[in-house]
Write an enzyme that holds these catalytic residues in place. Structure first.
Site, mmCIF file in Angstrom:
data_model
loop_
_atom_site.group_PDB
_atom_site.id
_atom_site.type_symbol
_atom_site.label_atom_id
_atom_site.label_comp_id
_atom_site.label_asym_id
_atom_site.label_seq_id
_atom_site.Cartn_x
_atom_site.Cartn_y
_atom_site.Cartn_z
ATOM 1 N N HIS A 1 0.628 -1.510 -0.256
ATOM 2 C CA HIS A 1 0.167 -0.419 -0.005
ATOM 3 C C HIS A 1 0.504 1.420 -0.016
ATOM 4 O O HIS A 1 1.742 1.302 0.730
ATOM 5 C CB HIS A 1 -1.330 -0.276 1.136
ATOM 6 C CG HIS A 1 -2.268 0.825 1.035
ATOM 7 N ND1 HIS A 1 -2.764 1.353 0.492
ATOM 8 C CD2 HIS A 1 -1.523 2.406 1.432
ATOM 9 C CE1 HIS A 1 -3.711 2.841 0.861
ATOM 10 N NE2 HIS A 1 -2.514 2.985 2.019
ATOM 11 N N ASP B 1 -15.291 2.601 7.291
ATOM 12 C CA ASP B 1 -14.124 2.767 7.137
ATOM 13 C C ASP B 1 -14.995 4.124 5.727
ATOM 14 O O ASP B 1 -14.893 4.944 5.507
ATOM 15 C CB ASP B 1 -13.268 2.473 6.016
ATOM 16 C CG ASP B 1 -11.943 3.739 4.685
ATOM 17 O OD1 ASP B 1 -11.621 4.461 6.230
ATOM 18 O OD2 ASP B 1 -11.766 3.171 4.008
ATOM 19 N N SER C 1 -8.255 3.820 9.174
ATOM 20 C CA SER C 1 -8.280 3.785 7.554
ATOM 21 C C SER C 1 -7.830 2.536 6.416
ATOM 22 O O SER C 1 -8.732 2.014 6.049
ATOM 23 C CB SER C 1 -8.706 4.859 7.175
ATOM 24 O OG SER C 1 -8.783 4.983 5.904
ATOM 25 N N ARG D 1 -14.908 12.174 7.531
ATOM 26 C CA ARG D 1 -13.748 12.759 8.173
ATOM 27 C C ARG D 1 -13.208 13.719 6.364
ATOM 28 O O ARG D 1 -13.306 15.114 7.068
ATOM 29 C CB ARG D 1 -12.637 11.732 7.571
ATOM 30 C CG ARG D 1 -12.523 10.674 9.108
ATOM 31 C CD ARG D 1 -11.419 9.411 9.108
ATOM 32 N NE ARG D 1 -9.975 10.600 8.743
ATOM 33 C CZ ARG D 1 -8.889 9.407 7.520
ATOM 34 N NH1 ARG D 1 -9.675 8.232 7.395
ATOM 35 N NH2 ARG D 1 -8.602 9.990 7.825
ATOM 36 N N LYS E 1 -9.317 -1.467 5.573
ATOM 37 C CA LYS E 1 -9.107 -1.978 4.226
ATOM 38 C C LYS E 1 -8.169 -3.161 3.494
ATOM 39 O O LYS E 1 -8.645 -3.837 3.077
ATOM 40 C CB LYS E 1 -9.047 -0.900 3.195
ATOM 41 C CG LYS E 1 -9.964 0.303 3.456
ATOM 42 C CD LYS E 1 -10.414 1.472 2.674
ATOM 43 C CE LYS E 1 -9.454 2.416 3.063
ATOM 44 N NZ LYS E 1 -9.208 3.240 3.016
#
Ligand code: URA
Length: 435
Positions: free
Chosen positions: A82, A161, A183, A168, A187
């Site tokens: 990620h 999320d 968050s 947010r 995921k």
């Protein structure tokens, strides 16, 4: 405990217990916690913070707010990567087929462009026909069959999320390390991986501008991953300049294909190989760094990584011929070259990633609002890089957009994105490893 009492606890700077965070998250998904209450809690969290135990409990509750895939059909150790987001960051597109070809399955759930940063899904969707909306079962079968799949978040995965992220965005509560950690990890861990490698970007073109913030985010994610039983490693990588020579959608797919054919820019390949080495290490493949790097180079040189990219495109409904003929990718209606206007030859000292990213958004490659559609052909390419010499009239970059009005807007934003003079000594893009 009533929701308003939980909010008051956080407002007054006290820690919430795991059960309280779970009740809050479940209430957000069921609707028992109203959106104003959720927004108030988020603001209290931003102002008073969450410790590592609370962050882990919040992540766990958000992860289990929906389905958690098991990927039982994939027997080997599964690793994903990620990135916290950058400009010209097409690393995932190169890395997923590369690492899969080296024998480690990569189930990847990615995001769309956010602010000035690009999104993997938007880039993939520039490939004619490419589908990023596979169902979870299709996703699993594809990873089992070809070793990688790249899709968007489904409604079943981490629904908390989805709700909290939208809130947010609308309440100025995005910039909070525990909330970012929860968050991202909720995921990523829902996709059924065994380990995660994180690319925490740091610098002008990143959300984390300072090394200290990047380090705090990396440490928090690695620690929370450990507490949830998922080994995570983070590399902090420099994002002051765009990665490679292109920022946009189709233009980045073109550069991805160049990388998989062995002609990728050195900065992009440096980050790709460093993350790939971490992914092989996490899966226990290879002896040491040099051996892992050799394995990755070997599947790239032999064409196996490009074959895997072609198979990935075909499996997800795209036109696989793109991998051999990038001219099949969408082309913009209007193209303009931006040239060096100095009277003397000069060396490029720096290229501002933030300016290039914002220019790409104005050209149509990103979104100003969540509901905006992106233009697959828009973007910037042929970018010069720091350390290169330019002569008067040389091309500094090329802009692609639907029309000249957008080209004007993009060019104006570039402003003084290119600086000339003595360049900083070339330093590694990999600033630090945390794991
Ligand atoms: N990306 C995410 O998925 N979540 C955040 O909070 C920030 C970036």
């Amino acid at each position: 405990m009533r929701t308003q009492d939980l909010i008051a606890r956080k407002r007054d700077g006290r820690a919430l217990a795991p059960g309280e965070l779970k009740a809050f998250v479940q209430g957000v998904v069921s609707g028992d916690v109203s959106l104003p209450q959720a927004a108030a809690m988020l603001m209290a969290m931003v102002l008073n913070g969450l410790d590592d135990t609370e962050t882990a409990a919040l992540t766990f509750a958000m992860l289990h707010s929906g389905r958690v895939l098991e990927l039982k059909l994939v027997s080997r150790y599964k690793v994903d990567k990620h990135s916290t987001g950058g400009v010209g960051d097409k690393v995932s597109l190169v890395l997923a087929p590369l690492v899969a070809a080296a024998g480690v399955p990569v189930p990847m759930i990615s995001g769309r462009s956010l602010g000035h940063t690009g999104g993997t899904l938007d880039k993939l969707e520039a490939i004619p026909g490419f589908r990023t909306d596979l169902e979870a079962d299709e996703f699993e079968r594809q990873v089992a069959r070809i070793g990688c799949a790249m899709i968007g978040q489904t409604a079943e995965l981490a629904p908390a999320d989805r709700i909290l992220y939208g809130l947010r965005d609308a309440t100025a509560t995005v910039e909070c390390i525990p909330l970012i950690c929860a968050s991202i990890l909720s995921k990523k861990l829902a996709e059924g991986i065994d380990a995660l490698v994180l690319d925490v970007k740091c610098g002008r073109g990143a959300f984390m501008k300072s090394r200290e913030d990047a380090r705090r985010l990396a440490r928090t994610m690695v620690e929370v991953g450990r507490q949830l039983g998922k080994p995570a490693t983070a590399l902090i990588t420099r994002m002051d300049e765009p990665l490679g020579r292109a920022a946009g959608n189709a233009v980045e797919v073109r550069e991805t294909i160049a990388c998989l054919r062995g002609g990728g820019p050195s900065d992009l390949m440096e980050v790709t190989y460093a993350l790939g080495v971490e992914m092989l290490a996490a899966a226990g493949v290879g002896e040491d760094v040099a051996d892992r790097r050799r394995r990755l180079e070997s599947v790239l040189d032999s064409g196996q990584a490009l074959d895997r990219f072609r198979a990935l495109i075909e499996a997800q409904g795209g036109n696989p011929a793109v991998a051999d003929d990038p001219d099949l990718l969408p082309r913009a209606g209007a193209v303009r070259e931006v040239r060096y206007s100095g009277a003397q030859s000069a060396v490029v000292r720096a290229v501002d990633a933030l300016a290039v990213g914002e220019c790409a958004v104005l050209l149509g490659a990103g979104r100003k609002r969540e509901s905006d559609a992106v233009d697959p052909a828009a973007g910037v390419d042929a970018l010069v890089r720091a350390g290169e010499r330019v002569e008067p009239g040389d091309v500094l970059c090329r802009l692609h957009a639907a029309d000249t009005k957008r080209l004007d807007e993009g060019e104006q934003r570039l402003g003084d994105a290119f600086a000339f003079g003595d360049p900083e000594p070339a330093a590694s893009l990999i600033l630090e490893r945390i794991g």
